[in-house]
Write a protein that holds these residues in place. Structure first.
Motif, PDB file in Angstrom:
ATOM      1  N   GLN A  48       0.859  -1.310   0.064  1.00 43.83           N
ATOM      2  CA  GLN A  48       0.082   0.008   0.057  1.00 43.83           C
ATOM      3  C   GLN A  48       0.904   1.115  -0.017  1.00 43.83           C
ATOM      4  N   CYS A  49       2.068   1.227   0.630  1.00 43.17           N
ATOM      5  CA  CYS A  49       2.809   2.337   0.964  1.00 43.17           C
ATOM      6  C   CYS A  49       3.632   2.619  -0.521  1.00 43.17           C
ATOM      7  N   ILE A  50       3.882   1.503  -1.136  1.00 39.40           N
ATOM      8  CA  ILE A  50       4.610   1.684  -2.518  1.00 39.40           C
ATOM      9  C   ILE A  50       3.527   2.241  -3.543  1.00 39.40           C
ATOM     10  N   MET A  51       2.479   1.829  -3.627  1.00 40.36           N
ATOM     11  CA  MET A  51       1.325   2.198  -4.308  1.00 40.36           C
ATOM     12  C   MET A  51       1.143   3.700  -4.174  1.00 40.36           C
ATOM     13  N   LEU A 140       2.370  -4.847 -11.159  1.00 39.73           N
ATOM     14  CA  LEU A 140       3.675  -5.110 -11.071  1.00 39.73           C
ATOM     15  C   LEU A 140       4.065  -5.460  -9.290  1.00 39.73           C
ATOM     16  N   VAL A 141       3.542  -4.390  -8.645  1.00 33.88           N
ATOM     17  CA  VAL A 141       3.695  -4.400  -7.261  1.00 33.88           C
ATOM     18  C   VAL A 141       3.002  -5.614  -6.475  1.00 33.88           C
ATOM     19  N   ASN A 142       1.805  -6.038  -7.258  1.00 34.76           N
ATOM     20  CA  ASN A 142       1.217  -6.964  -6.865  1.00 34.76           C
ATOM     21  C   ASN A 142       1.790  -8.425  -6.854  1.00 34.76           C
ATOM     22  N   TYR A 143       2.310  -8.523  -8.035  1.00 32.24           N
ATOM     23  CA  TYR A 143       2.761  -9.801  -8.404  1.00 32.24           C
ATOM     24  C   TYR A 143       4.138 -10.362  -8.015  1.00 32.24           C
ATOM     25  N   ILE A 144       4.858  -9.451  -7.906  1.00 30.22           N
ATOM     26  CA  ILE A 144       6.361  -9.401  -7.389  1.00 30.22           C
ATOM     27  C   ILE A 144       6.392 -10.079  -5.831  1.00 30.22           C
TER      28      ILE A 144
END
Length: 270
Positions: A48-51, A140-144
């Motif tokens: 969430q923070c990265i998003m 990308l943030v969810n997959y990795i």
């Protein structure tokens, strides 16, 4: 009263259907269940923070554009929920919205009869570009992290049976709850480590809402962004939408739930 032999047979059948009883090591909760849950929560908060960091900043919407969006939304809401209004209230709103929408009074860009409409290239539209970039970054943030955590759980906790659910389940849940456990006669209520990870992926949303304060998006801003993204080549323009809504409102047959409500209430409770 049933004979003791029948009761014993029934107890044996019930025990056979439930499968063998397992004696779990109490340290499994300390060294497997709790670490998986904590890592899932921390990774979810980090995502969430990265998003928030990589998502494009929300752009301000001009007042005329926001007014245009609100009047289109108001007309749709009136058509969908007009039955909750009295006949007088609906007629007043019907006449007003039909007039302003047909005239295009609140259009953000006034139509020019001598100028042909130009089709905008979606790849040159900043809103479309930001939306596509945000979608790609979100995937990308969810997959990795999911790939890394699945490898970690499958490598260190493969085949672990962590807990037993306190309620019965059908056999269809066995494949989901007992992933990586190669047994056919085990009761479906036993949950493996990989299944606990899969369940946590969809069940930790309330925890994220508590830790992160839920969704703080402005509804008007979301509506404006959706309206901007909907303006793709071939789609209806705001002017066409207003004319179509004005026609729908004009011919709409209103039936109020408040009509004869006194008689219906008296008939119901008399």
């Amino acid at each position: 009263m049933l004979p003791q032999s029948v009761l014993s047979l029934w107890e044996a059948i019930r025990t056979a259907n439930e499968g063998p009883e397992l004696l779990l090591d109490p340290d499994l909760k300390l060294w497997a269940l709790i670490p998986i849950s904590i890592v899932m929560i921390l990774v979810g908060v980090a995502k969430q923070c990265i998003m928030v960091l990589v998502s494009p900043k929300s752009k301000t919407v001009p007042r005329v554009k926001l007014t245009e969006i609100l009047y289109i939304t108001k007309a749709r809401v009136l058509l969908g929920n007009g039955s909750n209004l009295s006949s007088e209230s609906f007629q007043m709103r019907q006449e007003y919205l039909a007039q302003v929408l047909s005239e295009g009074k609140y259009l953000a860009i006034k139509p020019n009869e001598n100028e042909k409409a130009k089709i905008e290239n979606p790849f040159t539209n900043s809103s479309m570009t930001d939306a596509m970039t945000s979608m790609a970054m979100g995937n990308l943030v969810n997959y990795i992290p999911q790939t890394i955590i699945m490898w970690w759980v499958n490598y260190f906790f493969a085949g672990f049976v962590l807990m037993r659910l306190p309620f019965p389940l059908t056999i269809r849940f066995k494949q989901m709850l007992q992933s990586s456990v190669m047994t056919d006669d085990l009761d479906v209520r036993w949950v493996s480590s990989m299944s606990w990870y899969i369940i946590s992926m969809g069940g930790l949303t309330p925890v994220y809402n508590i830790l992160l304060g839920g969704s703080n998006l402005d509804k008007l801003d979301v509506s404006a962004q959706q309206q901007q993204l909907s303006q793709i080549p071939g789609g209806p323009s705001p002017q066409d939408q207003m004319k179509s809504l004005a026609n729908d409102i004009t011919v709409f047959q209103h039936v109020s739930v408040l009509d004869d409500i006194e008689d219906r209430v008296l008939k119901l409770y008399s």
